[in-house]
Scaffold this active site. Structure first.
Site, mmCIF file in Angstrom:
data_model
loop_
_atom_site.group_PDB
_atom_site.id
_atom_site.type_symbol
_atom_site.label_atom_id
_atom_site.label_comp_id
_atom_site.label_asym_id
_atom_site.label_seq_id
_atom_site.Cartn_x
_atom_site.Cartn_y
_atom_site.Cartn_z
ATOM 1 N N ASP A 57 0.841 -1.212 0.000
ATOM 2 C CA ASP A 57 0.000 0.000 0.000
ATOM 3 C C ASP A 57 0.873 1.258 0.000
ATOM 4 O OD1 ASP A 57 -2.196 1.647 -0.115
ATOM 5 O OD2 ASP A 57 -2.898 1.238 1.929
ATOM 6 N N GLY A 91 -2.117 7.621 4.356
ATOM 7 C CA GLY A 91 -1.182 6.828 3.557
ATOM 8 C C GLY A 91 0.274 7.092 3.861
#
Ligand SMILES: [Zn+2]
Length: 421
Positions: free
Chosen positions: A303, A322
């Site tokens: 990710d 993120g």
């Protein structure tokens, strides 16, 4: 021709663990065996190193097209190669969204021109990932997508998920879902619990994820389609996946390095600890490690989600979700899972190779005739990760300054050295 000598070959597909040489020629593996010689071949001395099939990352964000301030296909894949990855699947939440064949083709073309590793695009499930109408999935498949996902958010409704699954089943594509219930997520920024209370940050319950995993498993039961759960973070989610696997459903899942390394107790007022799904409880983290070890979890996915400092270096509440992940993934796996005694090295290699390959419906092994994609790494090399030295355009990582034992040493893609430490 490239001859890799004196390495220890670990190949989960054939359960090989042997000191053999590997000869690469014309982008393929030409020979595997003891004491190989090949006049004229370039030599790569792998003494003391593990030689594994090329690592595959099922989940990353390369930000191109549209957010090139944060990352490009060129910089992102250079960081991937430094992490020992030889193929990366990039999510479609770019600007514009990769929801039609022309965007898919442009990603494939940009990758051919500038990428250090293989780039396998993932197409959007719905137009604009808006959750309303199906995207041009069949045309995108012809253009090169390997899966579909509305990542960044879940496939919006059970009804749409049913349509996406039925359509993808006919094309034999996996549906990857970012599982989250919007009504429970509702403005949260970290996992709900004692730490979110202590920090005064709005919490997100584990059920925000697991309810959606449950819904998706029900839809997989209904349709028989291939379902892959992205960045799974909660014990309850894993229990749904286990149930599905026991029933013989084609349900798979991935876990990120940060979710098996950190917990919500590590969260500080630093946006490098803000990701979605958020860092989970210690109980969830322990469940994920058990799943990684016993085979319930199929793959480690990074990710990798780069964000330019101008957007990320702001108040925790306002920062985007993120963190970057390519260059630390293997080292975190080695330290948290292997050196800690939780799993054998072969299992970790599986989580980066045959595991993700199986999710995509392909094979990955070290044998004559196979593509010459290999990852070479050390289990002992000591080094310190410096975000400032990263090949990524972005610096948003909680692992800056962390010291590791074990490192990627080379990434070989189609017989060419994409990275060498
Ligand atoms: Zn996601």
């Amino acid at each position: 021709m490239l001859l890799i000598k004196n390495g220890r070959v670990l190949d989960p597909a054939s359960k090989t663990d042997a000191n053999v040489d590997v000869l690469l020629e014309g982008g393929r593996i030409a020979n595997v065996g003891a004491n190989l010689s090949a006049p004229g071949a370039e030599l790569l001395d792998a003494t003391g190193l593990i030689v594994a099939p090329g690592f595959i990352d099922l989940h990353c964000h390369l930000r191109e097209p549209g957010q090139e301030l944060s990352e490009t296909i060129e910089t992102g894949t250079r960081a991937a190669a430094r992490g020992g990855l030889t193929a990366v699947c990039c999510m479609p939440n770019t600007q514009p969204v990769n929801d039609n064949a022309s965007v898919t083709r442009s990603v494939v073309e940009r990758a051919a021109a500038s990428a250090s590793v293989r780039v396998w695009p993932i197409g959007a499930a719905s137009i604009g990932s808006k959750g309303e109408a199906l995207a041009e999935i069949s045309a995108m498949k012809s253009a090169g997508i390997v899966a579909v996902s509305d990542d960044g958010k879940p496939v919006a409704t059970a009804r749409l998920m049913r349509q996406v699954m039925e359509y993808c089943d006919s094309l034999d594509l996996p549906v990857i879902d970012h599982c989250e219930d919007a009504s429970l997520f509702a403005g949260g920024v970290m996992r709900e619990g004692p730490q979110s209370l202590r920090l005064g940050l709005k919490g997100i319950s584990a059920q925000s994820e697991s309810i959606c995993v449950g819904r998706d498993v029900e839809m997989a039961l209904l349709t028989g389609a291939r379902l892959h759960i992205a960045h799974m973070s909660a014990r309850r989610s894993l229990e749904y996946v286990r149930w599905a696997k026991e029933r013989g459903l084609r349900v798979t899942c991935e876990v990120t390095p940060h979710h098996f390394t950190l917990t919500d107790e590590d969260v500080r007022y630093d946006s490098s600890y803000k990701m979605n799904p958020p860092l989970a409880s210690r109980d969830d983290r322990d469940a994920l490690i058990a799943g990684l070890t016993d085979g319930s979890v199929d793959a480690i996915g990074t990710d990798h989600a780069p964000h330019h400092p101008a957007s990320k270096d702001v108040e925790f509440d306002h920062a985007p979700f993120g963190i970057t992940g390519f260059e630390t993934a293997l080292a975190l796996g080695l330290s948290e899972l292997v050196h800690s005694g939780k799993m054998p090295l072969m299992r970790l290699v599986e989580l980066f190779t045959t595991g993700p390959a199986r999710v995509l419906g392909i094979e990955r092994k070290i044998a004559a005739g196979e593509p010459a994609d290999l990852t070479l790494f050390s289990t002992t090399h000591e080094w310190t990760f410096r975000a400032a030295d990263s090949a990524s355009k972005s610096r948003n990582t909680p692992f800056d300054g962390r010291t590791f034992r074990g490192a990627p040493m080379a990434a070989i893609v189609a017989g060419r050295i994409a990275f060498r430490r």
